[in-house]
Design a protein around this motif. Structure first.
Motif, short mmCIF file in Angstrom:
data_model
loop_
_atom_site.label_atom_id
_atom_site.label_comp_id
_atom_site.label_asym_id
_atom_site.label_seq_id
_atom_site.Cartn_x
_atom_site.Cartn_y
_atom_site.Cartn_z
N VAL A 1 -9.46 -5.87 46.75
CA VAL A 1 -8.98 -4.14 45.84
C VAL A 1 -10.41 -3.90 46.04
CG1 VAL A 1 -7.01 -3.66 44.25
CG2 VAL A 1 -6.63 -5.32 45.84
N VAL B 1 -3.57 -1.41 51.16
CA VAL B 1 -3.95 -1.71 49.23
C VAL B 1 -3.94 -0.36 48.91
CG1 VAL B 1 -6.30 -1.74 47.27
CG2 VAL B 1 -5.47 -3.37 49.55
N ILE C 1 -5.91 -4.93 38.91
CA ILE C 1 -6.04 -5.23 40.52
C ILE C 1 -5.28 -6.46 40.74
CG2 ILE C 1 -8.34 -3.86 39.94
CD1 ILE C 1 -9.33 -6.19 40.36
#
Length: 338
Positions: free
Chosen positions: A18, A36, A4
């Motif tokens: 995230v 994202v 991430i």
């Protein structure tokens, strides 16, 4: 392996953002969410549990402590049915189950509280744990959300759940009396467990309330196993005056009692009536089929799951004592006498 942090760096956002996207939090703009998600797709990212828990501060894991007093492990029908429905509910909310081992190991923490914290579980389910376990005191004082089944653990974050053992036993005794039985013996665990104690208490209360005769030699110890029911019935068959019926505090003990009767040429349900408690799957297949008190095992697991989910979700949730109704299941092992 993509993390991430790689996603966050490429998207120009924080790792927490995230994680919020992964967990579906609404406080992320559609533009950022789309960016994202696009980057995750491009990189073939598969989120881990750690990534999902970053924003929620949860491991999404529930720990299960199970101590088996009948030495049959996860195969025991009571545990299997309770855990199956418990797993269905918490699993539907995204939680996995972590089954703790009974073994104590060097260089690992011991006790319920320490082991739960070591594995970073969000809550605990306790099944079959005896009241005498020294680790219960610390757990009751902790802030870990706990639900126990068949254990009256009391704490600021500890709820417990069990069948109506008193009511179920009294209903069984009334059923036997209504079928003409006044001489009724008892086989069960008197003090070791909360259910065993309550079923013994229900037997004693029924003797008084129904004006039935008491014989100390008609109260025999068993530990919920088939072997203990077999041994108890062998002792009972040696007393000078036999009862006409025996109430066993578990189906496995009743099945053991069947075997002891059959070995001496007596027929369960004809020469001596036998009644159990639990309604395990085997109860309907033994000969004669077993009249018993049914525990709603699926409902117990379901209610335990909902209670634990609420305890984990709300810091201010007060603990609850949950009692699940029982019912009489009439089969062939109890006969009517005049």
């Amino acid at each position: 392996m993509t993390t991430i942090y790689d996603i966050a760096k490429r998207a120009g956002v924080s790792p927490t953002t995230v994680s919020k996207v992964l967990n579906g939090y609404p406080d992320v703009s559609l533009k950022t969410r789309g960016k994202v998600q696009r980057i995750m797709s491009e990189l073939g990212y598969q989120p881990s549990a750690a990534a999902r828990s970053l924003a929620t501060n949860r491991s999404m894991t529930v720990g299960v402590f199970f101590q088996d007093h009948v030495n049959s492990g996860l195969r025991h029908p009571f545990l299997h049915d309770v855990l199956a429905s418990f797993k269905d509910v918490v699993g539907g909310k995204g939680y996995d189950l972590l089954l703790f081992s009974d073994a104590e190991r060097e260089n690992f923490p011991s006790g319920f509280e320490a082991r739960a914290k070591h594995r970073d579980v969000d809550g605990l389910l306790l099944v079959g744990v005896p009241r005498t376990d020294p680790g219960l005191v610390a757990l009751a004082r902790s802030r870990i959300p706990v639900v126990s089944i068949d254990l009256d653990l009391i704490g600021s974050r500890a709820s417990y759940l069990m069948s109506d053992n008193l009511g179920g036993t009294r209903a069984a005794m009334s059923f036997l009396l209504n079928n003409g039985h006044r001489k009724i013996a008892f086989i069960g665990d008197r003090l070791g467990t909360k259910p065993g104690h309550d079923r013994m208490l229900g037997y004693q209360q029924s003797l008084q309330e129904l004006d039935l005769p008491f014989r100390s030699e008609w109260m025999l110890d068993g530990d919920f196993t088939e072997v203990s029911g077999y041994e108890a019935m062998k002792k009972l068959l040696q007393v000078s005056e036999l009862p006409t019926a025996v109430f066993c505090a578990s189906d496995m003990m009743a099945i053991g009692a069947f075997r002891a009767l059959q070995e001496v040429g007596k027929k369960p349900g004809q020469d001596i009536s036998v009644m159990g408690f639990d309604d395990i799957e085997l109860a309907r297949y033994v000969t004669p089929s077993l009249t018993t008190v049914r525990q709603n095992k699926e409902e117990m697991g379901r209610l335990a799951a909902f209670e634990l989910l609420e305890l984990m979700a709300r810091e201010d949730k007060p603990p609850t004592v949950i009692t699940v109704d029982t019912e009489i299941v009439v089969r062939e092992s109890v006969c009517s006498i005049s």
